[in-house]
Design an enzyme around this catalytic site. Structure first.
Site, PDB file in Angstrom:
ATOM      1  N   ASP A  95       0.865  -1.182   0.000  1.00 58.49           N
ATOM      2  CA  ASP A  95       0.000   0.000   0.000  1.00 58.49           C
ATOM      3  C   ASP A  95       0.901   1.230   0.000  1.00 58.49           C
ATOM      4  O   ASP A  95       1.486   1.585   1.038  1.00 58.49           O
ATOM      5  CB  ASP A  95      -0.899   0.021   1.240  1.00 58.49           C
ATOM      6  CG  ASP A  95      -1.957  -1.072   1.242  1.00 58.49           C
ATOM      7  OD1 ASP A  95      -1.675  -2.183   0.747  1.00 58.49           O
ATOM      8  OD2 ASP A  95      -3.057  -0.824   1.782  1.00 58.49           O
ATOM      9  N   LYS A 158      -6.868   3.477  -3.247  1.00 55.68           N
ATOM     10  CA  LYS A 158      -7.230   3.487  -1.826  1.00 55.68           C
ATOM     11  C   LYS A 158      -7.431   4.917  -1.372  1.00 55.68           C
ATOM     12  O   LYS A 158      -6.694   5.816  -1.773  1.00 55.68           O
ATOM     13  CB  LYS A 158      -6.123   2.798  -1.026  1.00 55.68           C
ATOM     14  CG  LYS A 158      -6.278   2.823   0.481  1.00 55.68           C
ATOM     15  CD  LYS A 158      -5.127   2.047   1.123  1.00 55.68           C
ATOM     16  CE  LYS A 158      -5.076   2.230   2.630  1.00 55.68           C
ATOM     17  NZ  LYS A 158      -3.931   1.509   3.247  1.00 55.68           N
ATOM     18  N   LYS A 188     -10.183   0.417  -2.257  1.00 58.17           N
ATOM     19  CA  LYS A 188     -10.041   0.181  -0.823  1.00 58.17           C
ATOM     20  C   LYS A 188     -10.412   1.446  -0.062  1.00 58.17           C
ATOM     21  O   LYS A 188      -9.837   2.511  -0.274  1.00 58.17           O
ATOM     22  CB  LYS A 188      -8.616  -0.239  -0.467  1.00 58.17           C
ATOM     23  CG  LYS A 188      -8.400  -0.484   1.030  1.00 58.17           C
ATOM     24  CD  LYS A 188      -7.003  -1.013   1.312  1.00 58.17           C
ATOM     25  CE  LYS A 188      -6.725  -1.075   2.812  1.00 58.17           C
ATOM     26  NZ  LYS A 188      -5.369  -1.582   3.113  1.00 58.17           N
TER      27      LYS A 188
END
Length: 225
Positions: A95, A158, A188
């Site tokens: 991430d 995300k 996300k």
């Protein structure tokens, strides 16, 4: 979300898309072991930790690590090296935080290059999630950053780190991201999701993965069936 997917119960289906997360700077190895044990008990899909905590024995859970976290103000080569080291230490997902300032300035080419550098460093088989810090961005910037992430080979976009004072995920941002990437990338939602109602709102808006630190409280608020 289909309540009959996965093992059958709605709660377990939601749990399966959760990244059970511990990114506090004061986290210890014992805290990470507790995170993993709790994640296994709750039936989550993955745990997300700081790269300095790797390697870990995750007991079958997917292991994600962050890069350029939480500010994104790291050189792309530093993010690339951090990501590559994390993968070598067992991370299966990364991430990464974009240079949010570049996005605010409208320099989407820089955003693309940043993501591409990490993708090239970790190879095609590692799941790459790109953190936009959407609470800081306008709609145009969110859309263009999603497009840049997709062109660079990301697997997910995300919303947030959960550390920025501007805030975390919003249903508006999630919906806009989902509309932009369609079914080509995952979305996300992460940052400030503390209740079952908030989690379900994110899923209804198009989130396919949730980043939660208070996972048990969220899951406890969901129906079993």
């Amino acid at each position: 979300m289909n309540a009959q997917a996965g093992t059958g119960s709605f709660r377990s289906t939601v749990a399966s898309i959760v990244d059970h997360t511990l990114l506090k700077p004061e986290a210890t190895a014992a805290d990470v072991r507790a995170l993993i044990a709790e994640g296994r008990a709750l039936g989550v899909g993955a745990v997300c930790v700081s790269p300095s905590m790797l390697p870990v024995h995750a007991g079958g859970l997917v292991v994600a690590a962050v890069a350029g976290f939480p500010s994104g103000k790291h050189h792309s080569l530093v993010k690339s090296a951090e990501s590559a080291f994390a993968v070598q230490a067992g991370a299966q997902e990364i991430d990464m935080v974009i240079d949010v300032g570049a996005a605010v300035a409208g320099d989407y080419g820089a955003v693309l290059a940043d993501v591409l550098a990490v993708r090239e460093a970790i190879g095609p088989d590692i799941v790459l999630k790109v953190i936009l810090e959407t609470a800081v961005l306008g709609d145009e910037a969110i859309v263009e950053c999603c497009r840049s992430a997709e062109r660079a080979g990301a697997d997910y976009v995300k919303t947030s780190t959960g550390f920025h004072p501007a805030g975390g995920a919003s249903t508006h941002a999630v919906r806009l991201m989902a509309e932009t990437v369609g079914d080509r990338l995952g979305v996300k939602a992460s940052g400030g999701i503390r209740t079952a109602e908030a989690a379900m709102a994110m899923i209804d808006a198009g989130a396919t993965r949730l980043g939660l630190s208070g996972t048990r409280a969220v899951l406890d608020g969901l129906p079993e069936g």
